[in-house]
Design a protein around this motif. Sequence first.
Motif, mmCIF file in Angstrom:
data_model
loop_
_atom_site.group_PDB
_atom_site.id
_atom_site.type_symbol
_atom_site.label_atom_id
_atom_site.label_comp_id
_atom_site.label_asym_id
_atom_site.label_seq_id
_atom_site.Cartn_x
_atom_site.Cartn_y
_atom_site.Cartn_z
ATOM 1 N N THR A 1 0.823 -1.209 0.000
ATOM 2 C CA THR A 1 0.000 0.000 0.000
ATOM 3 C C THR A 1 0.856 1.258 0.000
ATOM 4 O OG1 THR A 1 -1.735 -1.214 1.168
ATOM 5 C CG2 THR A 1 -1.899 1.167 1.198
ATOM 6 N N ASN A 2 2.073 1.174 0.531
ATOM 7 C CA ASN A 2 2.947 2.342 0.606
ATOM 8 C C ASN A 2 3.212 2.967 -0.761
ATOM 9 O OD1 ASN A 2 3.541 2.624 3.402
ATOM 10 N ND2 ASN A 2 4.937 0.883 3.302
ATOM 11 N N ALA A 3 3.250 2.146 -1.794
ATOM 12 C CA ALA A 3 3.605 2.640 -3.128
ATOM 13 C C ALA A 3 2.512 3.484 -3.762
ATOM 14 C CB ALA A 3 3.948 1.469 -4.048
ATOM 15 N N VAL A 4 1.252 3.290 -3.331
ATOM 16 C CA VAL A 4 0.132 3.913 -4.044
ATOM 17 C C VAL A 4 -0.701 4.864 -3.193
ATOM 18 C CG1 VAL A 4 -0.064 2.011 -5.693
ATOM 19 C CG2 VAL A 4 -1.361 1.920 -3.550
ATOM 20 N N ALA A 5 -0.457 4.911 -1.896
ATOM 21 C CA ALA A 5 -1.379 5.656 -1.033
ATOM 22 C C ALA A 5 -0.670 6.328 0.131
ATOM 23 C CB ALA A 5 -2.454 4.718 -0.492
ATOM 24 N N TRP A 6 -1.220 7.495 0.524
ATOM 25 C CA TRP A 6 -0.838 8.166 1.767
ATOM 26 C C TRP A 6 -1.842 7.774 2.845
ATOM 27 C CZ3 TRP A 6 3.819 9.989 1.855
ATOM 28 C CH2 TRP A 6 4.394 10.557 0.710
ATOM 29 N N PHE A 7 -1.319 7.223 3.958
ATOM 30 C CA PHE A 7 -2.192 6.805 5.054
ATOM 31 C C PHE A 7 -1.424 6.952 6.362
ATOM 32 C CE2 PHE A 7 0.132 3.274 3.445
ATOM 33 C CZ PHE A 7 0.254 2.303 4.413
ATOM 34 N N ASP A 8 -1.959 6.430 7.450
ATOM 35 C CA ASP A 8 -1.393 6.766 8.759
ATOM 36 C C ASP A 8 0.064 6.358 8.939
ATOM 37 O OD1 ASP A 8 -1.875 4.016 8.981
ATOM 38 O OD2 ASP A 8 -2.744 4.152 11.005
ATOM 39 N N ARG A 9 0.510 5.316 8.247
ATOM 40 C CA ARG A 9 1.885 4.848 8.432
ATOM 41 C C ARG A 9 2.928 5.714 7.747
ATOM 42 N NH1 ARG A 9 1.387 -1.542 7.140
ATOM 43 N NH2 ARG A 9 0.234 -2.188 8.997
ATOM 44 N N ASN A 10 2.553 6.386 6.660
ATOM 45 C CA ASN A 10 3.583 7.082 5.877
ATOM 46 C C ASN A 10 3.317 8.571 5.661
ATOM 47 O OD1 ASN A 10 1.575 7.132 3.921
ATOM 48 N ND2 ASN A 10 2.534 5.601 2.596
ATOM 49 N N SER A 11 2.213 9.087 6.190
ATOM 50 C CA SER A 11 1.827 10.479 5.882
ATOM 51 C C SER A 11 2.350 11.504 6.868
ATOM 52 C CB SER A 11 0.301 10.601 5.831
ATOM 53 O OG SER A 11 -0.256 10.465 7.135
ATOM 54 N N SER A 12 2.959 11.051 7.965
ATOM 55 C CA SER A 12 3.387 11.968 9.036
ATOM 56 C C SER A 12 2.220 12.833 9.508
ATOM 57 C CB SER A 12 4.543 12.862 8.570
ATOM 58 O OG SER A 12 5.650 12.079 8.185
ATOM 59 N N SER A 13 1.033 12.234 9.498
ATOM 60 C CA SER A 13 -0.194 12.871 10.000
ATOM 61 C C SER A 13 -0.550 14.149 9.256
ATOM 62 C CB SER A 13 -0.068 13.157 11.505
ATOM 63 O OG SER A 13 0.148 11.966 12.222
ATOM 64 N N SER A 14 -0.329 14.161 7.951
ATOM 65 C CA SER A 14 -0.675 15.359 7.176
ATOM 66 C C SER A 14 -1.069 14.990 5.753
ATOM 67 C CB SER A 14 0.494 16.343 7.142
ATOM 68 O OG SER A 14 1.618 15.777 6.489
ATOM 69 N N ILE A 15 -1.901 15.823 5.170
ATOM 70 C CA ILE A 15 -2.337 15.670 3.789
ATOM 71 C C ILE A 15 -1.164 15.937 2.854
ATOM 72 C CG2 ILE A 15 -3.034 18.091 3.502
ATOM 73 C CD1 ILE A 15 -5.531 17.073 2.047
ATOM 74 N N LYS A 16 -1.203 15.353 1.660
ATOM 75 C CA LYS A 16 -0.102 15.481 0.704
ATOM 76 C C LYS A 16 -0.588 16.041 -0.635
ATOM 77 C CE LYS A 16 2.567 13.499 3.708
ATOM 78 N NZ LYS A 16 3.523 14.300 4.497
ATOM 79 N N GLU A 17 0.374 16.558 -1.427
ATOM 80 C CA GLU A 17 0.043 16.992 -2.781
ATOM 81 C C GLU A 17 -0.506 15.810 -3.582
ATOM 82 O OE1 GLU A 17 2.883 19.038 -5.117
ATOM 83 O OE2 GLU A 17 3.290 20.576 -3.615
ATOM 84 N N VAL A 18 -1.382 16.125 -4.529
ATOM 85 C CA VAL A 18 -1.917 15.072 -5.389
ATOM 86 C C VAL A 18 -0.818 14.536 -6.305
ATOM 87 C CG1 VAL A 18 -4.242 16.073 -5.351
ATOM 88 C CG2 VAL A 18 -2.670 16.673 -7.215
ATOM 89 N N LYS A 19 -0.991 13.303 -6.754
ATOM 90 C CA LYS A 19 -0.133 12.690 -7.765
ATOM 91 C C LYS A 19 1.311 12.515 -7.295
ATOM 92 C CE LYS A 19 -0.706 14.189 -11.988
ATOM 93 N NZ LYS A 19 -0.929 15.051 -13.166
ATOM 94 N N THR A 20 1.514 12.284 -6.005
ATOM 95 C CA THR A 20 2.867 12.046 -5.505
ATOM 96 C C THR A 20 3.103 10.582 -5.147
ATOM 97 O OG1 THR A 20 2.119 12.812 -3.325
ATOM 98 C CG2 THR A 20 3.291 14.399 -4.703
ATOM 99 N N LYS A 21 2.111 9.735 -5.368
ATOM 100 C CA LYS A 21 2.263 8.293 -5.251
ATOM 101 C C LYS A 21 2.007 7.655 -6.621
ATOM 102 C CE LYS A 21 3.229 7.387 -0.891
ATOM 103 N NZ LYS A 21 4.403 6.558 -0.491
ATOM 104 N N LYS A 22 2.291 6.380 -6.732
ATOM 105 C CA LYS A 22 2.127 5.662 -7.991
ATOM 106 C C LYS A 22 0.657 5.602 -8.399
ATOM 107 C CE LYS A 22 3.114 1.132 -10.058
ATOM 108 N NZ LYS A 22 3.632 -0.231 -9.788
ATOM 109 N N ALA A 23 0.399 5.768 -9.705
ATOM 110 C CA ALA A 23 -0.965 5.690 -10.235
ATOM 111 C C ALA A 23 -1.416 4.233 -10.329
ATOM 112 C CB ALA A 23 -1.034 6.333 -11.609
ATOM 113 N N ASN A 24 -2.741 4.038 -10.439
ATOM 114 C CA ASN A 24 -3.258 2.682 -10.644
ATOM 115 C C ASN A 24 -3.190 2.318 -12.132
ATOM 116 O OD1 ASN A 24 -5.509 3.830 -11.909
ATOM 117 N ND2 ASN A 24 -6.935 3.347 -10.269
ATOM 118 N N ALA A 25 -3.772 1.180 -12.504
ATOM 119 C CA ALA A 25 -3.642 0.681 -13.877
ATOM 120 C C ALA A 25 -4.261 1.599 -14.921
ATOM 121 C CB ALA A 25 -4.260 -0.714 -13.977
ATOM 122 N N LEU A 26 -5.234 2.410 -14.534
ATOM 123 C CA LEU A 26 -5.846 3.368 -15.459
ATOM 124 C C LEU A 26 -5.050 4.666 -15.570
ATOM 125 C CD1 LEU A 26 -9.710 3.245 -14.797
ATOM 126 C CD2 LEU A 26 -8.535 2.725 -16.938
#
Length: 321
Positions: free
Chosen positions: A234-259
């Motif tokens: 999940t780390n590669a595609v999403a910002w969540f509690d484990r990797n976000s340092s408790s803050s929102i992130k810029e869009v498009k900074t994780k890997k996109a899905n198949a579409l």
Amino acid sequence: MKHAIFLFIFAAALSLACGDGLYDAYNARSGSLYAGKKQLFSAGGISFTMVGMPGGATFPTGVDDNGSATVAASYWIGEAEVTFELWNTVCAWAGNPARGTMQYTFASAGAGVGNHYPVTNINWRDCMVWCNALTEWYNAMTGTGYTCVYQASGSPLRKSESAAECDSVVPDAGASGFRLLSSDEWELAARYKGADNTYGAKEMPTASGMFWTPGDYASGATGESGEDELNDPTNAVAWFDRNSSSSIKEVKTKKANALGIYDMSGNVHEWCFDLFDAMNRIRRGGAWNSQSGNLQVGDVFNNEPVTAAATIGFRIARSHR
């Protein structure tokens, strides 16, 4: 002669297969809108991209993949969550008092850490009405003739404070303007894998050669969320509690899905149009403070339409016309 025909067919197939990287049996029967096709919208110095999804696909639903749904009509979906820059620009234009009876008003002003971060602190009614504002703004900027999806008494809804009108609205199925996704449209785009049968992909009998991300994965992930913090797919595609340092992130900074769509899981929850029950509207995807188990593509959440929070934003759609 037979050899020449074979070479022609092979060359044509190879050209199609390599043209967009997502060509498969489903795209072969999808006409001009193939899965993953991108369309750039640019106006007023701002641009945003939408991604195509042909209609007719039947796909598994739910965390356990024990349901199914079919999205009949083709549609476009935002490549990213609506940014604060786009939200604010449209609101400034639409909310100008000089517009008189055509002025838009919103219960929530919206918030954003920066221009390229998702807008948050907007409720469901704000998002729906804003889609009409985006439609009219884009028409005014570019000369297009898109029609507003959400109408009341023959006129576009322009007041998100009008609770009764907002909550009882029925989308105009023939309208060409911007709108919220349905929950099924959201899940279809989040699950799409095309001809890729790797990483636990699910195949529906009614869509030979089409595969879908399992319901307990994040969108675009190569495996189920696990306890290993460093190696969790999940780390590669999403910002969540484990990797976000408790803050929102810029869009498009994780890997996109198949579409080629970003942040379908994590960063901010996304409002969908559908009712969850008599009072609440559906939201999907999880947020920057969510546990990985709440980023699963098959999971469905809900809130009252007046709810506005720092963890909830939205993504736009448009019917394919």
